[in-house]
Design a protein around this motif. Sequence first.
Motif, mmCIF file in Angstrom:
data_model
loop_
_atom_site.group_PDB
_atom_site.id
_atom_site.type_symbol
_atom_site.label_atom_id
_atom_site.label_comp_id
_atom_site.label_asym_id
_atom_site.label_seq_id
_atom_site.Cartn_x
_atom_site.Cartn_y
_atom_site.Cartn_z
ATOM 1 N N VAL A 156 28.266 71.567 93.043
ATOM 2 C CA VAL A 156 26.927 71.827 92.514
ATOM 3 C C VAL A 156 27.012 72.567 91.182
ATOM 4 O O VAL A 156 26.250 72.288 90.244
ATOM 5 N N ALA A 157 27.952 73.508 91.084
ATOM 6 C CA ALA A 157 28.131 74.235 89.821
ATOM 7 C C ALA A 157 28.529 73.288 88.692
ATOM 8 O O ALA A 157 28.043 73.419 87.557
ATOM 9 N N ALA A 158 29.413 72.337 89.000
ATOM 10 C CA ALA A 158 29.837 71.373 87.979
ATOM 11 C C ALA A 158 28.667 70.505 87.521
ATOM 12 O O ALA A 158 28.505 70.223 86.326
ATOM 13 N N ILE A 159 27.829 70.085 88.467
ATOM 14 C CA ILE A 159 26.667 69.256 88.130
ATOM 15 C C ILE A 159 25.672 70.055 87.287
ATOM 16 O O ILE A 159 25.118 69.561 86.297
ATOM 17 N N ALA A 160 25.440 71.311 87.673
ATOM 18 C CA ALA A 160 24.502 72.148 86.915
ATOM 19 C C ALA A 160 25.017 72.396 85.501
ATOM 20 O O ALA A 160 24.244 72.372 84.533
ATOM 21 N N ALA A 161 26.329 72.630 85.381
ATOM 22 C CA ALA A 161 26.914 72.842 84.056
ATOM 23 C C ALA A 161 26.776 71.589 83.194
ATOM 24 O O ALA A 161 26.511 71.672 81.991
ATOM 25 N N ALA A 162 26.953 70.424 83.811
ATOM 26 C CA ALA A 162 26.798 69.169 83.077
ATOM 27 C C ALA A 162 25.372 69.007 82.576
ATOM 28 O O ALA A 162 25.135 68.620 81.421
ATOM 29 N N ALA A 163 24.401 69.296 83.457
ATOM 30 C CA ALA A 163 22.999 69.144 83.079
ATOM 31 C C ALA A 163 22.625 70.071 81.929
ATOM 32 O O ALA A 163 21.711 69.765 81.148
ATOM 33 N N ALA A 164 23.329 71.196 81.815
ATOM 34 C CA ALA A 164 23.039 72.164 80.753
ATOM 35 C C ALA A 164 23.750 71.842 79.449
ATOM 36 O O ALA A 164 23.554 72.549 78.455
ATOM 37 N N ASP A 165 24.565 70.802 79.444
ATOM 38 C CA ASP A 165 25.363 70.457 78.259
ATOM 39 C C ASP A 165 24.904 69.126 77.671
ATOM 40 O O ASP A 165 25.287 68.063 78.164
ATOM 41 N N PRO A 166 24.116 69.134 76.612
ATOM 42 C CA PRO A 166 23.655 67.872 76.025
ATOM 43 C C PRO A 166 24.765 67.076 75.349
ATOM 44 O O PRO A 166 24.582 65.898 75.062
ATOM 45 N N LEU A 167 25.921 67.708 75.102
ATOM 46 C CA LEU A 167 27.031 67.037 74.432
ATOM 47 C C LEU A 167 28.070 66.524 75.429
ATOM 48 O O LEU A 167 29.185 66.181 75.030
ATOM 49 N N ARG A 168 27.702 66.453 76.702
ATOM 50 C CA ARG A 168 28.690 66.076 77.720
ATOM 51 C C ARG A 168 29.225 64.660 77.556
ATOM 52 O O ARG A 168 30.304 64.349 78.052
ATOM 53 N N PHE A 169 28.487 63.797 76.877
ATOM 54 C CA PHE A 169 28.927 62.406 76.740
ATOM 55 C C PHE A 169 29.892 62.209 75.571
ATOM 56 O O PHE A 169 30.360 61.090 75.348
ATOM 57 N N ASP A 170 30.185 63.255 74.836
ATOM 58 C CA ASP A 170 31.184 63.177 73.760
ATOM 59 C C ASP A 170 32.570 63.212 74.406
ATOM 60 O O ASP A 170 32.975 64.232 74.959
ATOM 61 N N LEU A 171 33.305 62.107 74.333
ATOM 62 C CA LEU A 171 34.607 62.003 74.993
ATOM 63 C C LEU A 171 35.773 62.226 74.039
ATOM 64 O O LEU A 171 36.919 61.934 74.390
ATOM 65 N N SER A 172 35.504 62.741 72.866
ATOM 66 C CA SER A 172 36.599 63.061 71.948
ATOM 67 C C SER A 172 37.447 64.182 72.545
ATOM 68 O O SER A 172 36.961 64.986 73.355
ATOM 69 N N GLU A 173 38.700 64.221 72.155
ATOM 70 C CA GLU A 173 39.611 65.223 72.722
ATOM 71 C C GLU A 173 39.102 66.640 72.486
ATOM 72 O O GLU A 173 39.125 67.483 73.393
ATOM 73 N N GLU A 174 38.630 66.917 71.284
ATOM 74 C CA GLU A 174 38.160 68.261 70.969
ATOM 75 C C GLU A 174 36.990 68.651 71.864
ATOM 76 O O GLU A 174 36.931 69.777 72.390
#
Length: 418
Positions: A156-174
Motif C-alpha cells: 500500500v505504501a508503494a502504491i501511495a508513493a506512486a500516486a504522489a509521483d507524477p513523474l513515475r512514468f519516466d523510465l530513464s535511468e536517472e
Amino acid sequence: MRDHEPHPGPTGQRLSTKETAELLGVKPETVYAYVSRGQLSSRRVPGGRGSTFDAKEVEGLARRNRRESSATSGTGGELSVRTRITLIDTDRYYFRGVDATELAARHSYEEVAEWLWTGQLRPGATFTAPEATVTAARRAVDAMPQHTAPTDRLRVAAIAAAAADPLRFDLSEEAVLGTARSLIPTLVAALPLARHDHRDDGPLAHRLWARLSKRTADDSSLRALDTALALLIDHDLAASTLAVRVAASARAHAYAAVSAGLGVIEGPLHGAAGGLAHKLLLEVIDQGDAAPVIADELRAGRRIPGLGHRLYSGEDPRARALFDLLEDIPGAAPALAAARDIVATTARHAPLHANVDLALGVLTASSGMPATASETIFAVARTAGWIAHALEEYEERPLRMRPSGHYVGPRPPRPLPE
C-alpha cells in the motif's frame, strides 16, 4: 515524403518507420520506444512528419534481439535471462563480480545498493524521501486494519508513493534511480513505529530497527541488521525478481514493478520462510531440545524451515556471514544454540546446511522482534535488487518476457455450451 517511404542518406541506406518495425518484428510505436531508450537513432525527414533509421543500426538491433530471445528461452525447460547483476557460483555469490559477503561486511546497505544499481560506490550514501511522499504513504497505511501484515503495508505504501509521483512514468535511468532512493526510505517510514522516542534519521537500518523492535539497539545488533539488508539485496532470478522483470518488460513504472515483487514474497516458499524459522527457534528454546520439535514437523509433512538451498550444495554464504555477527549480539546465545541444535538434529538423516532464513530467525527472535520481522527485512532489502533488475530490463526489448502457452485442452472446434 510519407513515413513509409525509405529515404537514402549520405551514411548509407535509411529505412522508414514501417520498414524498421517490420524488420524488428514490432509495432511502429515500439520503434520510437527504442529511440527514447537510446537503442536506435532517428533522423527527421526534411519537410515531412516521419523519421528514418540507419539500416545497419537496425539490423544490429535485430540481431541482438534474436540473441536475447534465444537466451531468454533457456534450455532444459527452465527460463534463463541474461543479467550483469548477480552471479551464484560454487557456494558463493557476487554482485557485479565482487564477493557479495565482503561487500556487505565492509559497506552499508545503501552503499551496496548504489553499487548494484550503478557499478559505483557512494561512500556515506543515505536514502531520504520527500516529506509529501512519506505523508501520503503513512496516511494510506494508517487507514489499514490493525492486524494488517507488514507486506500488505509495504504494498500500500508503494502504491501511495506512486500516486504522489507524477513523474513515475519516466523510465530513464536517472529518474528510476531517483525513485529508488526515495521509495525505499518511504517504505520504511510508512511502517508503524515500535519505539516512539526514535528520531527518524540516520542509516536505513537504524530507522527500520525502530519499526521492528521496542528494544534499544546496541551497535552489534544494528550492524547485524544493516549487514542482513545488504546480504539480501539480490539473489539472482528468484521468483519475486522474475515477477519484477516481467512487469518491467511490459514497461510498468518502478513502483509497479516493486509492487509485483512484493506480491510474490508473501508466499511461504519465499519471503515468509524466515518467519517460519523464527517460530521454530522459539519452540526449540521453549522445549530445550530440537529433536521432538523436528519430529513433529516431519510427522506433519512439513519441511524444516531454515535448512538447505537449491543453489548451494554447502552452507548458504549469507547465513555464515550473518551467524558470525550474531555471535556478538547480547542475548543471542539461546537462539544461536537452538539453531545449532536444529542443524545437528537434521544432519543425522539429511545433509542439510543452515540457510539465511535460519540466521534471520536468530536475529529477529533474539532482538524482541515479531516473527513477521524477517519478511519485512527481506522485502525492504530486496527492493533495491528489484530496482536493479527493472533498470536492466528497461534496456531490453519490450515484452520479451512473454512465453507462449502450451495448450493441452480440448481441440476446437467444439459446440457452444448450452
